[in-house]
Scaffold this active site. Structure first.
Site, short mmCIF file in Angstrom:
data_model
loop_
_atom_site.label_atom_id
_atom_site.label_comp_id
_atom_site.label_asym_id
_atom_site.label_seq_id
_atom_site.Cartn_x
_atom_site.Cartn_y
_atom_site.Cartn_z
CE LYS A 11 -3.77 -2.46 2.20
NZ LYS A 11 -4.47 -2.87 3.40
CG ASP A 54 -9.62 -0.03 4.75
OD1 ASP A 54 -9.51 -0.32 3.55
OD2 ASP A 54 -9.00 -0.62 5.66
CD GLN A 67 -3.19 -4.25 6.60
OE1 GLN A 67 -3.14 -3.30 5.84
NE2 GLN A 67 -3.79 -5.38 6.27
#
Ligand code: NAD
Length: 286
Positions: free
Chosen positions: A52, A119, A96
Site C-alpha cells: 500500500k 477503507d 491494517q
C-alpha cells in the site's frame, strides 16, 4: 471465456489516480497523504502495508506510515488515530487489520473522521452506503464493481448472487450491487441449497472464505464469476472458486491470484485521492 486481468486493470486505475493527483497538485493542493497504521509484526500484514505504501508513493502521494508495537495500549492507539484525524497533511487513514486481540478494533476504526475513512469501514461510512448517500466505499467490493464495469456486463436488472455477508466484503458488496440496480441474493453459511441459489446468478461473487467451494455445478452457463477468496495452500494461492472447472462454463472469470486482489489496493488509492479532493475543495470554499 474471458479471464479477467485484475493486475492490468489495477495498473490502469493506479495510472488514473496518478493523473488525478497531478491535477490536484496543479490546482495548488498538497499531494494526498496516506497514513497507514500497522500494529505489531504479523508477516502478512507487513506485506500488505508495504505494498500500500509503495503504490501510494508511485501514484505521487505522501507516505505517512505509523508503526505501533504489538503491546500498544488502547489509549496509546487512540492518541495516534486522534492525532492523524487532526493532521491536515493526512488525507486518509488506514488501520491494517487484524489488530491484536487486546485492542478494540471497532472503536479505533470509528475514531477515523468520515472524510478520511479510505477503507470505508466506519459506522458512518457504512450508514452512508446503507442510505445510498455519497461517501467512501469499502475497497474490495468497490474493486469488484470496477471489474464488472470493465468486463462490460450490464449490472442493472441482472441477478447478482453474493456468497458471504461479512461486514468487510459480502455485506457492502450486496449493497453496491443493489445501488447499481441489480437484483441481489445474499447467501451465507446457513443458506439452504447453495448450488441452486448460485445457479440463478448472471453475476456470481464468491466471498465465503472457503477454498474452491464453488465448482461448475454452482454456475449457470455464461455467468460472470468474480472470486474474492484468497487462500494459501500447498499448491499455491487459490480462491473460493474452482477456477479450471468453472472456466469451462463462465463467460468471464477472475483468477486467483491476479483478479480481485490487486484491485483492492488500487481502490484504496482511488479513495485516498477522492478524500484529498474533497478536503481541498472544502478548504477553498471555507
Ligand atoms: P468472513 O469469514 O468474515 O466471511 C465469510 C462469509 O461467508 C460469512 O458471511 C459466512 O456466512 C459465509 N460463508 C462461510 N462459509 C460458507 C459456506 N460454506 N457457504 C456459504 N457461505 C459461507 O470472510 P471475509 O472477510 O468476508 O473474506 C472472504 C474471503 O475473501 C476470504 O477468503 C478472504 O481472505 C478474502 N478477502 C480477499 C480480499 C482481497 O483483496 N482479494 C479482501 C478481503 C477478503
Amino acid at each position: 471465456m474471458n479471464v479477467i486481468d485484475g493486475k492490468q486493470l489495477a495498473a490502469t486505475v493506479r495510472q488514473e489516480v496518478a493523473q488525478g493527483v497531478a491535477a490536484l497538485v496543479a490546482e495548488g493542493a498538497e499531494s494526498p497523504g496516506l497514513a497507514t497504521v500497522l500494529v505489531g509484526s504479523d508477516p502478512a500484514s507487513e506485506v500488505y502495508v508495504r505494498n500500500k505504501r509503495r503504490l501510494s508513493l508511485e501514484a505521487g502521494m505522501r507516505d505517512l506510515h505509523h508503526w505501533l508495537p504489538e503491546d500498544v495500549t488502547q489509549s496509546e492507539a487512540i492518541a495516534l488515530i486522534d492525532e492523524l484525524a487532526e493532521d491536515q497533511r493526512v488525507s486518509g487513514i488506514l488501520i491494517q487489520l487484524p489488530l491484536p486481540p487486546h485492542l478494540d478494533a471497532a472503536s479505533l476504526i470509528d475514531r477515523i473522521p468520515t472524510g478520511k475513512d479510505v477503507d470505508g469501514l466506519t459506522v458512518r461510512s457504512a450508514g452512508q452506503l446503507a442510505q445510498r448517500d455519497r461517501g467512501l466505499r469499502p475497497c474490495t467490493p468497490a474493486g469488484v464493481i470496477r471489474i464488472l464495469e470493465h468486463v462490460g456486463v450490464e449490472i442493472e436488472g441482472a441477478h447478482a448472487v453474493v456468497v458471504g455477508r461479512s461486514i468487510l466484503v459480502g455485506g457492502p458488496m450486496a449493497q453496491l450491487l443493489l445501488e447499481r440496480n441489480a437484483t441481489v441474493t445474499v447467501c451465507h453459511s446457513r443458506s439452504r441449497d447453495l448450488p441452486r441459489l448460485c445457479r440463478e446468478a448472471d453475476i456470481l461473487i464468491a466471498a465465503a472464505g472457503v477454498p474452491t467451494l464453488l465448482d461448475r455445478s454452482f454456475v449457470k452457463d455464461g455467468a460472470v464469476v468474480v472470486d474474492v477468496g484468497i487462500h494459501r495452500t500447498e499448491h499455491g494461492l487459490v480462491g473460493d472458486v474452482d477456477f479450471s472447472d468453472v472456466s469451462e462454463v463462465a463467460s468471464a472469470i477472475t483468477p486467483v491470484p491476479g483478479g480481485v486482489g490487486p484491485m483492492t489496493i488500487a481502490m484504496l488509492l482511488v479513495n485516498t485521492l477522492q478524500a484529498a479532493e474533497l478536503a481541498h475543495r472544502t478548504s477553498r470554499a471555507g
